[in-house]
Motif scaffolding. Structure first.
Motif, mmCIF file in Angstrom:
data_model
loop_
_atom_site.group_PDB
_atom_site.id
_atom_site.type_symbol
_atom_site.label_atom_id
_atom_site.label_comp_id
_atom_site.label_asym_id
_atom_site.label_seq_id
_atom_site.Cartn_x
_atom_site.Cartn_y
_atom_site.Cartn_z
ATOM 1 N N LEU A 43 -2.347 10.752 -4.240
ATOM 2 C CA LEU A 43 -2.131 9.435 -3.186
ATOM 3 C C LEU A 43 -3.199 8.467 -4.288
ATOM 4 N N ASP A 44 -4.529 8.734 -4.346
ATOM 5 C CA ASP A 44 -5.342 8.080 -4.925
ATOM 6 C C ASP A 44 -4.822 7.366 -6.229
ATOM 7 N N TYR A 45 -4.224 8.087 -7.070
ATOM 8 C CA TYR A 45 -3.534 7.806 -8.324
ATOM 9 C C TYR A 45 -2.449 6.834 -8.088
ATOM 10 N N GLN A 47 -2.033 4.854 -5.397
ATOM 11 C CA GLN A 47 -2.682 3.557 -4.818
ATOM 12 C C GLN A 47 -3.142 2.860 -6.193
ATOM 13 N N ASN A 48 -3.810 3.358 -6.848
ATOM 14 C CA ASN A 48 -4.851 2.838 -8.090
ATOM 15 C C ASN A 48 -3.500 2.147 -9.072
ATOM 16 N N SER A 49 -2.452 2.747 -9.253
ATOM 17 C CA SER A 49 -1.447 2.352 -9.993
ATOM 18 C C SER A 49 -0.763 1.240 -9.387
ATOM 19 N N LYS A 51 -2.305 -1.171 -7.705
ATOM 20 C CA LYS A 51 -3.190 -2.104 -7.735
ATOM 21 C C LYS A 51 -3.021 -2.671 -9.320
ATOM 22 N N TYR A 78 3.818 10.290 1.952
ATOM 23 C CA TYR A 78 3.416 9.172 1.244
ATOM 24 C C TYR A 78 3.808 7.938 1.832
ATOM 25 N N ARG A 81 1.781 6.324 4.036
ATOM 26 C CA ARG A 81 0.712 5.730 3.773
ATOM 27 C C ARG A 81 0.661 4.362 2.780
ATOM 28 N N GLN A 85 1.696 -1.453 2.173
ATOM 29 C CA GLN A 85 1.091 -1.809 1.141
ATOM 30 C C GLN A 85 2.164 -2.815 0.080
ATOM 31 N N ASP A 221 -6.349 19.894 -7.473
ATOM 32 C CA ASP A 221 -6.258 20.107 -5.884
ATOM 33 C C ASP A 221 -5.023 20.752 -5.561
#
Length: 298
Positions: A43-45, A47-49, A51, A78, A81, A85, A221
């Motif tokens: 998920l972090d990957y 969200q960073n993509s 941005k 997903y 979340r 955005q 993970d």
């Protein structure tokens, strides 16, 4: 968007049939088990993509103009979340029970997303409709090997805008053995390996489809909640097994044999050591891969 058949609760149904194999028929009980154990890995990957994509579009602080599609959205881990955005969020899945669960979660959180019941590789959307597409743990459900994979990636390229991103999370052939319980069900394990792709196959096929791969990240993970996943007694439970569709490929005899071996290890107090030893493979190889590519249209 191409025409689809409207059903209920804002969910659409696409009647086309293509090369995807629903080898686990998710009913609502299985979906609940799946939903309670699986994590939104990467998920972090993602969200960073998002941005990074917005920076390319010219406004790093505003994600509202982004059109997002999740292919095989499942129960919405997903979408729930990410929907708030972006300007528009879409999810497609073959399974109605998954879509029902996803819709219920979105409604409970008062989030908006368009859900479509559809089979891949065909995507029921217009050319260059999306800025970003995400697909998690679905490639092994495709039938037809690399031929179908190429058709799928060509479709993704078609519906992506110029410079749009496709992000795929998948388990490679080599990483299947990173699931600690796979040696307990060797026949099912081999059937899943046969359906999976290598990293080189996925990277090469993305390129053949006209997409430009710009990042690869190994994910160490676990796909399931780690405390649940590493429980030596976990596979004795149907709800645990429902968290990984590999178990659906195991025969009743194979499941019973796996249960017998686990019970013996638990009785001898060797089960925890077995899990720890087997889990070293995941710590070395990872359990999945994130690969990102971009569309480049003339």
């Amino acid at each position: 968007m191409q025409e689809v058949n409207t059903t209920t609760n804002g969910i659409h149904s696409d009647t086309k049939t293509d090369q995807v194999s629903p080898y686990l028929k998710y009913n609502h009980e299985i979906v609940n088990d799946y939903d309670s154990t699986r994590l939104p890995v990467g998920l972090d990957y993602l969200q960073n993509s998002l941005k990074e994509l917005k920076k390319i579009r010219g406004n790093a602080n505003d994600l509202s103009s982004i059109q997002l599609l999740e292919i095989a959205c499942g129960s919405g881990n997903y979408l729930t979340r990410l929907a708030n955005q972006v300007d528009s969020a879409y999810g497609i899945d073959l399974n109605q029970a998954m879509l029902d669960q996803c819709r219920a979660k979105l409604d409970r959180l008062q989030l908006k997303a368009e859900l479509v019941q559809a089979r891949v590789p065909t995507l029921p959307f217009d050319d260059q409709q999306f800025d970003i597409i995400y697909n998690c743990q679905m490639l092994h459900h495709l039938s037809g090997g690399v031929t179908t994979l190429l058709q799928f990636f060509v479709e993704i390229n078609r519906v992506l805008k110029d410079q749009g991103m496709i992000i795929i999370n998948f388990t490679t052939k080599e990483q299947i053995d990173s699931y600690w319980y796979m040696d307990l069900i060797p026949r099912a394990k081999q059937l899943i390996i046969d359906r999976c792709f290598t990293l080189d196959q996925v990277r090469t096929t993305l390129t053949q489809a006209g997409l430009v791969v710009d990042d690869v990240d190994i994910i160490y993970d676990t796909l399931q909640q780690q405390n649940v996943y590493l429980d030596p007694a976990g596979p004795l439970s149907v709800s645990y097994r429902n968290g990984d569709s590999t178990w659906s490929k195991a025969t009743l005899q194979e499941v019973q044999h796996a249960e017998f071996k686990l019970k013996q290890m638990l009785k001898l107090n060797t089960a925890q050591k077995y899990v720890q030893t087997r889990d070293q493979i995941r710590q070395k190889l990872g359990q999945s891969v994130m690969i990102r590519a971009r569309a480049h249209h003339d």
